[in-house]
Design a protein around this motif. Sequence first.
Motif, PDB file in Angstrom:
ATOM      1  N   THR A  99       0.855  -1.199   0.000  1.00 40.19           N
ATOM      2  CA  THR A  99       0.000   0.000   0.000  1.00 40.19           C
ATOM      3  C   THR A  99       0.889   1.247   0.000  1.00 40.19           C
ATOM      4  N   THR A 121      -3.953   7.303   4.287  1.00 43.60           N
ATOM      5  CA  THR A 121      -3.493   8.228   3.237  1.00 43.60           C
ATOM      6  C   THR A 121      -2.772   9.412   3.864  1.00 43.60           C
ATOM      7  N   GLU A 170     -11.781 -10.771  -8.058  1.00 46.58           N
ATOM      8  CA  GLU A 170     -11.859  -9.580  -8.934  1.00 46.58           C
ATOM      9  C   GLU A 170     -10.673  -9.481  -9.876  1.00 46.58           C
ATOM     10  N   SER A 183     -14.107  -9.854 -14.695  1.00 50.34           N
ATOM     11  CA  SER A 183     -14.508  -8.432 -14.858  1.00 50.34           C
ATOM     12  C   SER A 183     -15.795  -8.427 -15.682  1.00 50.34           C
ATOM     13  N   ASP A 223     -24.526  -0.156  -2.209  1.00 50.89           N
ATOM     14  CA  ASP A 223     -23.465   0.765  -2.679  1.00 50.89           C
ATOM     15  C   ASP A 223     -22.111   0.227  -2.211  1.00 50.89           C
ATOM     16  N   ASP A 251     -17.628   0.661  -2.183  1.00 49.66           N
ATOM     17  CA  ASP A 251     -16.552   1.684  -2.231  1.00 49.66           C
ATOM     18  C   ASP A 251     -15.577   1.307  -3.346  1.00 49.66           C
ATOM     19  N   ASP A 252     -14.431   2.009  -3.436  1.00 51.53           N
ATOM     20  CA  ASP A 252     -13.500   1.809  -4.568  1.00 51.53           C
ATOM     21  C   ASP A 252     -12.893   0.403  -4.535  1.00 51.53           C
ATOM     22  N   ARG A 253     -13.013  -0.281  -3.395  1.00 49.41           N
ATOM     23  CA  ARG A 253     -12.460  -1.647  -3.340  1.00 49.41           C
ATOM     24  C   ARG A 253     -13.609  -2.662  -3.413  1.00 49.41           C
ATOM     25  N   LYS A 254     -14.787  -2.208  -3.930  1.00 48.53           N
ATOM     26  CA  LYS A 254     -15.968  -3.063  -4.138  1.00 48.53           C
ATOM     27  C   LYS A 254     -16.486  -3.620  -2.813  1.00 48.53           C
ATOM     28  N   ARG A 255     -16.318  -2.862  -1.717  1.00 53.94           N
ATOM     29  CA  ARG A 255     -16.816  -3.335  -0.403  1.00 53.94           C
ATOM     30  C   ARG A 255     -18.108  -2.569  -0.088  1.00 53.94           C
ATOM     31  N   LEU A 258     -20.415  -0.090   1.292  1.00 52.42           N
ATOM     32  CA  LEU A 258     -20.095   1.142   2.030  1.00 52.42           C
ATOM     33  C   LEU A 258     -20.723   1.121   3.427  1.00 52.42           C
TER      34      LEU A 258
END
Lengths: 219, 446, 359, 133
Positions: free
Chosen positions: A2, A174, C186, C190, C222, C224-228, C230
Amino acid sequence: MTLLAFARGPAMQAATLIMIAGMFWRLAGILLLRRKTAHAAARTPFLLRLAGGAKTIVTRTVPRKNFWPRVASGVSLGWVLHIGLFVILFAGAPHILVIHQITGLSWPNLPKGVIVIASALTLAALVALLARRLTHPVLRLLSNTDDYLSWLLVFLPISTGILLSGETVAGYGTLLALHIFSVEALMIWLPFGKLMHVALVFAGRGMMGFNFARKGAAT
Amino acid sequence: MSTPPADPAANAMRSFISDIGPTISLALESCVHCGQCAEACQYYVQTGDARYTPIHKIEPLKQVYHREVGPFAFAYKFFGLAPKLTTEKLTEWQDLIYDSCNMCGRCSLICPMGIDIADLVEQSRHGMYAAGLAPQDFLGALAEKEHASGSPFGLTSVQFRDLLHDIGAKHNVTMHVDEPQADIVPTVSSIDVKTYPGSMAAIAKILNHIGASWSFRTDGFDADNVSLTAGDRDGQNVITQSIVKAAIAGGATTLVMPECGHAFTEMRWEAANAYGKDLPFRVVQITELIAEHIASGKIQVNKAPQNATYHDACQLSRRGGATAAPRVILAALGVALHEMEDSGDAGWCCGGGGGTALIKRAQPLRDKAFAIKQKQVEATGADIVYTSCSGCRQTLDHGGKAAGWNKTVGSLLELVADNLIPPSPPGLPQPAPLTSLKAPAGSGII
Amino acid sequence: MSDQTAAPDQENLGAMLARRGFGRRSLLKFAIVMTSSLALPPSLAPVMADNLAKAKRQSVIWLSFQECTGCLETLLRSSAPTIDSLIFDFISLDYQESLMASAGAAAEHTLRQAVAANKGEYLLAIDGSVPVKDGGVYSLTGGRSNVSMLEEFAGSAKAILAIGTCAAYGGIPKAHPNPTGAVGVEDIISGKPIVNIPGCPPVPEVLSGVLVYFVSFGKLPDLDDRKRPLAYFGTTIHDQCYRRPFYDQGKFAKSFDDEGARQGWCLFELGCKGPTTHNACASLKWNNGTSFPIESGHGCIGCSEPDFWDQGSFYTSLAGSSATGWRNAGIAAAVGLAGGAAAALSARSKTPTIPEDKS
Amino acid sequence: MRDFNFLADDTLVDALLAEIAGLMENLAARNISGSIDLLGLPLSAACLALLEQRLGTGEITATLTAAGSSEIRETSFSGVWWSSHADETGRIVAMLIDVALVPEILKANTDDVRLSHRRLLDATGSFPHRRSA
């Protein structure tokens, strides 16, 4: 890997090695030049000259009262900046942790609120000093890219540190990565710019104190 | 430099490089551009012109250092961060390195990084002189003459010997000149020779009073060393080594420097380095010698109560560490001393030191610098200003006249000489007080 | 979990539940709990209840790849069935190797039949990472690699549930040196809706929430950017942690049994990865709300984050950094000295050796 | 439930009461019911207790036994109900303020009535003695 892991891992290692190598390079480049021995009879013995060096390291932190009226603003801002930095670095819990990991030394920390206040004051002093550097005729004449770059490289770690303590703008991971990257940028530039005064201030003042003690001259 | 060098900048560069050792390198690396040195410099304080910032005055030296000597010289050269030094730049910097700097060391006293900026200016002058860029009207010319003849006014040994005997006769003081063996060898300042010959009689009177074996040496007498302030390192060494040789020839154990700031800096702190090993005699300034013997009781003086203040010569007090001696003397004389505001180590420079008095065009700048000293002297309300440096004395004289002072400017040395309790055999007439003496007419001294 | 594979086909859930004594009030209560858990507005509860009542049983095909059955174990929660375990009555688990009685060829037949019967409509649930190295030979089912099975059955699935950090991001099998070339679902599939439910194991209520949402509204919640989801991964453990006030006051436990630890101070200095770990442990807690790792005195190890096993020791604080080691530092210093000396030597060569007056 | 609050308890309770008032106005004016999910809000136990005390108790208290037990209690404010649901183990799994003429969960459901009706018919042999006309 990361962003944070990179920041804490390879990037920190690289920055540390560059800083160490750079500092030794610069100091060696200075101290290994041909030395001309001074034969003039000294007014003080060697030990007193060393003591003179040590004394000057401390006394040059406070300008003589004769100079005080003309340098009060700049010097006091400088004190706020440096004392603020010391409080953040040596009383902030995460920083003590980093020091502990490297050296094994540890000591009690101040609560985060105090550190945030210190950071705010330090940031304010930093901004005031930049304004002064941009407006004061002498400072405008003297300042070069290194001054402004070094300023930025001190400003970034403090501001990212404050954001980090707030943990609102972005995720902890971050913000911590950004904070560490900004510190690494500072570490990489340190040996090559004015930040080297972290070491040179002791060498410089010490050398003057030592040489002037030989003459019994005021420091 | 009668004929200007082919490549001035190259000469300057070589000179700069040869001067840089660890101390100078550390100084040139340490500046953090904080601007405090400007606040201590009388030229910035009085004019507000940022060009007079002390650390800015040594830019050429720093530029050559970064390009040729510094730890990252290859990078500075490769990335073009420090361009090659040009003669144009050196010429542009001439008035900064000479006219507007007395090398008084106030900037060195305030610098938070411990940079001896005054010393960097002195090194810069070496480069400027090597490049033939020392201001010619007086300073450069006088340095050249001094290098050639041993005295900035071309005074030969014979003329100096005759002068000594004239003064001796006039002041009824036994003069010892070129004696085979003498413990104490005094030297003179060319300003005294020209303007204040009385001080030479004073030295003689005091040395006789002490009763030590002493003697002037005509083969090495002029300690003023205009070459130093002009930056002529070779000329400087010629003068110092001739004095050293003369002192050794005279078997001296003590070399006494006259009332002159840079003479003391030159002989006390720099001559031995050029000599290459420790000097076989000790070097003292005349006030130190007097204070020493007052303390030991060898000099007995009458009380001369008066309302006075004392101006410290920068090279003696701040740079030389001899601040205490004049106070000892004044106390012994019972003088009511009113110290100036920034007296002693942090004192303001009178504006006349470091060779600027010998630069004609620098007069306006000097007057601005003197204005500070003038205010401080007037603030003490003293009737007389003593100093123990002829350069300062001359500046205070001119400045005082210009300011319409009703105060007088006196030499500490002459004050002591006038108030010695005479152990000399009874019956001899009391000599006339020296302070009012003028150079004897027609003595061939310019 | 009933092993009903062929329920009376067109009966809706409401009728089915009523038949088993679960009236509409139980269904509404279930919907109230799940809307709260999914952080949906309470007004949606009746809508969810109605949708569920009219919905058909949702076919779920569960494929187990390179996994340790930990995810299945935690989701079954045989310990104490909670209200949200009702969800397993709403789905028809048509294939699950560990739970179904049949095995071998019979099991494969069941799988083919289930896929055929629910083509394009079934949910494909996967636990375990998918090894891809050497053609996926390191994890086979009935001689067939997980990679090829995944590609085949993902094709006709309506959506894919990657359950656990392994299925989502490769998890522990992917830890350095990753001998089997394990990857997450993932990384292979795809163009098909995928929801990752990371955690080692994941929090059971999260799966219930995702399934209820899917059954009620016909799509994934919904992400998040890691497909988790929210609702469950939007904040970090640190944000929800009950020990946060101690963190802010700078009160840290220095060792696992010192005074600070006993008073429940923050475990940041003992390596807690709460600040960088997204999951719902701090709010939903584990074992029916009993507690969660930090509450039981151990720092969070960040098990729901990708490559959590390779982020350095679980006991090195986040603020710490892996020091360069004194040996490297020594080398760096030596290099510096050499460089500086070289620069000084070259400078000396330019300095003529005439005696100078000053150092 | 947390054991701390960022804001003082009474400030939070006042905020909740204001929102309840808004929902009541909606109910009274436009007959639209609404709810507040108390578990979804970061409220401390003390804060909930204070809210409960400020709301008081009304005329009806209903207990529901379905997938665990639940208690739906009317507060002293008509149309404002405090619903608390627990699972079989007794753990509170949902807690809401329902602002409605009657909470949805209390109403019998038409599908349930249909099924119950058939069940009643099966149980009584479809009332042979009251064959309708």
